[in-house]
Design a protein around this motif. Structure first.
Motif, PDB file in Angstrom:
ATOM      1  N   GLN A  57      12.489   7.815   1.211  1.00  0.00           N
ATOM      2  CA  GLN A  57      11.383   7.133   0.681  1.00  0.00           C
ATOM      3  C   GLN A  57      10.806   6.624   2.086  1.00  0.00           C
ATOM      4  N   ASP A  58      11.339   5.481   2.516  1.00  0.00           N
ATOM      5  CA  ASP A  58      10.663   4.530   3.385  1.00  0.00           C
ATOM      6  C   ASP A  58       9.887   5.509   4.439  1.00  0.00           C
ATOM      7  N   GLN A  69      -9.086   1.546   3.828  1.00  0.00           N
ATOM      8  CA  GLN A  69      -7.413   1.811   4.236  1.00  0.00           C
ATOM      9  C   GLN A  69      -6.940   1.029   3.524  1.00  0.00           C
ATOM     10  N   LEU A  74      15.491  -2.394   1.991  1.00  0.00           N
ATOM     11  CA  LEU A  74      14.275  -2.215   2.433  1.00  0.00           C
ATOM     12  C   LEU A  74      13.238  -2.938   1.765  1.00  0.00           C
ATOM     13  N   PRO A 111      16.032   6.125  -1.362  1.00  0.00           N
ATOM     14  CA  PRO A 111      14.947   4.914  -0.818  1.00  0.00           C
ATOM     15  C   PRO A 111      14.929   4.744   0.723  1.00  0.00           C
ATOM     16  N   TYR A 112      15.972   5.842   1.188  1.00  0.00           N
ATOM     17  CA  TYR A 112      15.498   5.753   3.289  1.00  0.00           C
ATOM     18  C   TYR A 112      14.874   7.019   3.350  1.00  0.00           C
ATOM     19  N   ARG A 115       1.888  -0.550   4.651  1.00  0.00           N
ATOM     20  CA  ARG A 115       0.077   0.002   4.270  1.00  0.00           C
ATOM     21  C   ARG A 115       0.666  -0.414   2.437  1.00  0.00           C
ATOM     22  N   ILE A 174       3.293   8.131   6.012  1.00  0.00           N
ATOM     23  CA  ILE A 174       2.554   8.114   5.124  1.00  0.00           C
ATOM     24  C   ILE A 174       1.118   6.884   6.439  1.00  0.00           C
ATOM     25  N   HIS A 179      16.115  -5.280  -3.272  1.00  0.00           N
ATOM     26  CA  HIS A 179      16.620  -4.134  -2.164  1.00  0.00           C
ATOM     27  C   HIS A 179      16.321  -4.341  -0.517  1.00  0.00           C
ATOM     28  N   GLY A 227      -2.502   8.207   8.279  1.00  0.00           N
ATOM     29  CA  GLY A 227      -3.159   6.981   6.886  1.00  0.00           C
ATOM     30  C   GLY A 227      -4.452   6.649   9.030  1.00  0.00           C
ATOM     31  N   LEU A 228      -3.748   5.866   9.531  1.00  0.00           N
ATOM     32  CA  LEU A 228      -3.827   5.066  11.358  1.00  0.00           C
ATOM     33  C   LEU A 228      -4.940   6.248  11.751  1.00  0.00           C
ATOM     34  N   ASP A 281       7.110   6.244   3.644  1.00  0.00           N
ATOM     35  CA  ASP A 281       5.962   6.089   2.988  1.00  0.00           C
ATOM     36  C   ASP A 281       5.694   5.616   5.159  1.00  0.00           C
ATOM     37  N   TYR A 335      12.634   0.855  -8.113  1.00  0.00           N
ATOM     38  CA  TYR A 335      14.063   0.180  -8.220  1.00  0.00           C
ATOM     39  C   TYR A 335      14.402   0.526  -9.368  1.00  0.00           C
TER      40      TYR A 335
END
Lengths: 328, 328, 328, 328, 328
Positions: free
Chosen positions: B229-230, A200, A61, B226-227, A72, B236, A59, B240-241, B233, A78
């Motif tokens: 989802q990206d 982390q 991405l 998925p985009y 992270r 998130i 994929h 986290g940072l 991420d 998928y």
């Protein structure tokens, strides 16, 4: 240099390495046989990655993520493949005990595993060697390889946590012996910064390993699940230890502050005691420095030694007194 | 000025811009063709908004929200449309590194996307240009455009976090070198205020992006997930940072307090040492200022230089002693 | 020495011990009869463990865990067996009241229970004796034995918590009576370290006992569930007590810091008061040490005693004043 | 006085007020017509409440709650009715900016809404007037009225939060300018007490509004849900702002403590510097107060002015030195 | 003494007490009639408990719990009965306002309720009397009785919380008026210890009451649920108040520390000011104590009074200056 970025690229049959496969031939090797392919890359160029992407139909991405490090930890599922990002860590070999982080990305699909390594992490050569030494297990295929890589990475956190634990133990001693408080504070700070960085890196793996354990994907067979559960247990364990160290280091920071104040208090008392010890003879000296005409003592032959004696006596009495109440 | 508030209003066919559409004609353009409409507004007047609302049948509450800024990031899902509120952030260009917040609201429905921008945020012109440069992707329609806008906004948080990270690194150095503690405290406070403000802008996006990823709405096609989802991420990761920076800055604040106390302690000791060094010769001088008639030393020719020597000697001995125990 | 590592290995029929079974015969004894087997091991060698593994068909991962101690408490459920890890704790008998941790691992399957003990924990001999003394209950089989072992282990946490509670009560007294603050801080720190260690041993048992209570496995019969619920209640109770002690010890640490500052304040005031009391007569003495020709008092016969009286009076007045405002 | 406790009691038809209904006739008016009844009470007597209870068949527990104020915000759903408790807040008009809390209880059922107001809250007259001005909306019935009341109450929290934000901004300035630290600490404490009180009033509304949004009750029609969602968003937003203020005020408290210590440090240094500046000429004066017979300087005509000059010079040098190292 | 441990043991018919039942006859009375039995025990002996257990067939574990106090509040649901543990609390009547905890255990099954009371709690006589005074309600049976007991126990927490709130209000005043800081710290500590103890008694009741509200057991009829919901609301409310007090008392502790430091600062300044005021005339006196032959002032008739005047003037000027900058 595409040559160096491909560390290893081999086909396996029944758990036995049967051939090295050049990157350009990966697609054919995978499509036209039932061999299992395991590719190991190290900071690959875009060109190499696009070869690999084409070969296995990865994929977009995921490939983009694999190219740029600084992801992270995560697990992307998928339709017919998985993409796992893990952060690796090792103690730097320089003396000041800092932690160096790297990354390992894993693509996994039917009959293939691709590992992409970034940063100063130890090579996975050991993992491959160990896997190849147990063909029966390796024959189980992609799930087993992914487990081996994860296990290898997760196990590397334990020595780091031991090192941080030792650092805290040492700091503890310094705190309660009252030494070099400025330095101790800085070290606690840096310890906490390290703990945070590792936390982390580790905490997202709790979710990743849990999802690998209960996934319905047929990429991971049922009998592989206890192995991922085992990794999950290790990650939970590491997270628990980190959490404990974080709480304890906070208490250490608080205790340090309390003891700094106690030190200050002790010094103030000492200062006060010496000031008093010096002030009394100064007062007596001042007394006999007065210019009254009728001061009987001044004409007395023993006046001087007696006054000196009084001063010394006063100092001794005060000193003992201050010792008794623990100000000196 | 309604003119300026409409930055862009165009119809697309197969990912290619085919026409600019005046705000008044939006309803017709959308109803009587299968073209995709993308409108970009900047702090629109009520009049412009009501034109747009009429054209696409937007929900009253969403339009009201879009008019007044100062919304919390959120996702509203209506029957045939969605309304997304995001907060944008950029570093102000003035030297004292403050963060300026803005807002972007997105209306999305079948074959239309409307973006409403408030505040000092960079224009989305770049987003539109980039989308138009990849007609194949743009042809995927509204989901792709929304993704592009969100991606653009979320990516702008990374440089800010880098800046705050640098600020903390710099503060760290100041704290442990012991400089200008008043200033350091104020800077930690302002850093934490900024972290909080960004956290409040970012944390609701976790939920927003997660819901966009798993939504059943047919506004977002399966292959767009998925985009999103990206983006999830990334959000998130940012959260986290930020969380790490918040914890570390708290430790910095605690360490700062500890080191202020250490400094105070050091100064108290220095004060005590100098007081002692001066007190001893003062005492000796007082001694020989006494008016006893029988003080042998006072008649001795060397009395004066010897007493001076004793004073200097006492000072030197004390000074060395204090250096040895690190009070000076 | 395999002999010592097998503490006990016996077959039971209807809750009555009918035979001792050598480790080598365990497989036969278990397969070819309907007897219930209970094996007790203490830090077993690999050889002994592999005998046992073979006899009952235990899972590789569980056996590996049982060999190496330092596991986190957990419950692994396999198809026909369970593996439980618990941490045991007891107060060390040396005077400085530290806690020693050990581990007990339990394998449980149809008609067998194997307990593996590591570290300085009390032997389970008492558990076995108590079970054997109630054949009716023991006849219920493996669930009852596992419950007895867990109950025994969990109950050993209560005296430890009582000891830590007493420690905190004692610290409390020291804090508010203002004694030896350096020592108190160190003791609070160590108390908190102990609390943390126990919490890490106990908190995973919440989940373990809850899962044992609601498990569908036919290894645990329905009427055994209230007994595991009882263990669950005890664990929750212990965790609650620990949590309370942790919060209270944090407050104790904070209070300690506050009282250190109060002490410092009191000492500063006392220092200031004595400095003032000595400074006034010193000033008066200095006054009459001046060499003016026309100072009427110096020629006055009562000058000296009157000035002495003034000094003493000033000291008394100041002293009383400082007592009144509680600086002395 | 039952008269005053009934603020308003009216029947509506198609969103238009058609009649005032005495409390005694409420039951008939509601049962024997299809009119919608809206009753507004203010701290009602038991007698009035029991009239109303009888008329609409309200639940005993809800009526008891409505009589005694000091309820926590909540939503009770009965078979054919709902009971909502909300806390209202407003800034007191006295200068010291304290918050006054009141309560509003709402009974809602088919074709009736009863609001019961307690405490110093603004009257709901404005709500009723606004509702009556939009008959089309009011015709939607009980859901719309409840929404209007809730919206009115929730919106009153925003100015309070603005006021608390301003208070914190002001405190921030005081903290970092170092003014009147005793006062600042007290103000932070009171700010935090207010934040807590509001949080306790607002946070239960998150759950109340969420349940109203997704309730299946046919008391709230599907098209009313976005309106309750809007209230939910506002409540979440308020809770977020409060949480931010709470965290920031904690940091302010910590910073304040740090800066108090810095101030103390500065004062200690200043004290030390001045003590040193005065101690040196005192020492010199003491020197020439010694009674040695052979002190050449004392016979020297320039001795006195030169010694004075040395004193002044020493003071100046020290002063400059201390300025240089920023102790003065 | 079994006689005293049975406080009350009666049979009810239609909500009316029809007979006292000796403990030995409980089984018969319950089995051979449709009367409802309510037994009240106070720290019962094992013998009494076993009589009761036999009569109603109570679960071993529950009876064991009922014998030993020191249980955590909980709800056990068995097949045909329930067992509830609650902690009771009351303010001790001694002056130092400590809280005494007790326990009440309730067994409940079809047509019977057994309450077991431990510790210094008020008797439940009031509950029984109140229940008997409303036969209509009492006729509803076991659910109603359990509700009455729980309601009685939960309501007793409110006056305690009021007392703790008053204690905090009082402490607040002491903190900000700066009185007796050592004492204030100890009182905050004890307040927090009490809050914790109550929280541990109350927080498990949240879950207990929630489960009673939504239980499917036919022991609690549908129309009894709103009553248990009411208890649930009270418990939530108490927990919220406790949480608020805990947070506020933490802020009070922090503020106290800050104000101790402010006090210290003020005292240091005062000390510095007085030291300076005394040091200046001491210096002047030292000056004129020098033995130079050529000091014109010493021969001047006004030398002495002028120098005294200078000293007084210097003191006054300094005093005023220090008042101006608020150091005195």
């Amino acid at each position: 240099m595409p040559h160096r970025s491909v560390i290893n690229s081999a086909a396996y049959h029944d758990g036995v390495r049967v051939a090295d496969v050049p990157v350009g031939d990966l697609g054919d090797a995978w499509n036209h046989s039932d061999r299992f392919i395991w590719v190991g890359l190290y900071e690959p160029s875009e060109q190499v990655l696009s070869h690999v992407q084409e070969a296995f139909g990865l994929h977009d991405l995921a490939v983009e993520d694999a190219h740029h490090a600084h992801q992270r930890p995560k697990l992307e599922v998928y339709d017919h493949s998985m993409f796992i990002v893990m952060r690796t860590a090792k103690l730097s070999e320089s003396t000041d005990q800092r932690i160096e982080f790297g990354e390992t990305h894993v693509f996994m699909g039917p009959r293939y595993v691709i590992t992409v390594r970034h940063g100063s992490m130890l090579s996975h050569a050991g993992v491959r060697a160990r896997c190849e030494s147990t063909p029966k297990l390796l024959a189980k295929g992609e799930g087993f390889v992914v487990h081996s890589v994860m296990d290898f990475i997760v196990d590397q956190y334990f020595p780091i946590i031991d090192a941080l634990q030792s650092e805290l133990d040492e700091l503890e001693e310094h705190i309660f012996s009252g030494e070099s408080q400025r330095n101790v504070t800085a070290r606690i700070y840096h310890l906490r910064r390290d703990l945070l960085a590792i936390m982390q890196a580790v905490s997202p793996l709790i979710d990743v390993s849990a999802r690998l354990t209960r996934t319905n994907s047929n990429l991971i067979s049922a009998d592989a699940r206890p192995y991922f559960q085992d990794i999950h247990d290790h990650v939970i364990c590491i997270a628990g230890l980190l959490d404990g160290l974080q709480q304890l280091s906070q208490t250490a920071l608080d205790s340090n502050l309390a003891l700094i104040s106690v030190s200050q208090n002790d010094d103030t008392k000492r200062l006060a005691a010496w000031a008093a010890i010096l002030a009394v003879p100064t007062l007596i000296a001042g007394l006999y420095g007065m210019n009254f005409e009728y001061m009987p003592e001044t004409n007395w032959a023993w006046g001087y030694p007696v006054s000196l004696g009084m001063m010394i006596l006063a100092c001794i009495v005060l000193y003992k007194q201050f010792r008794r109440v623990d100000w000196l």
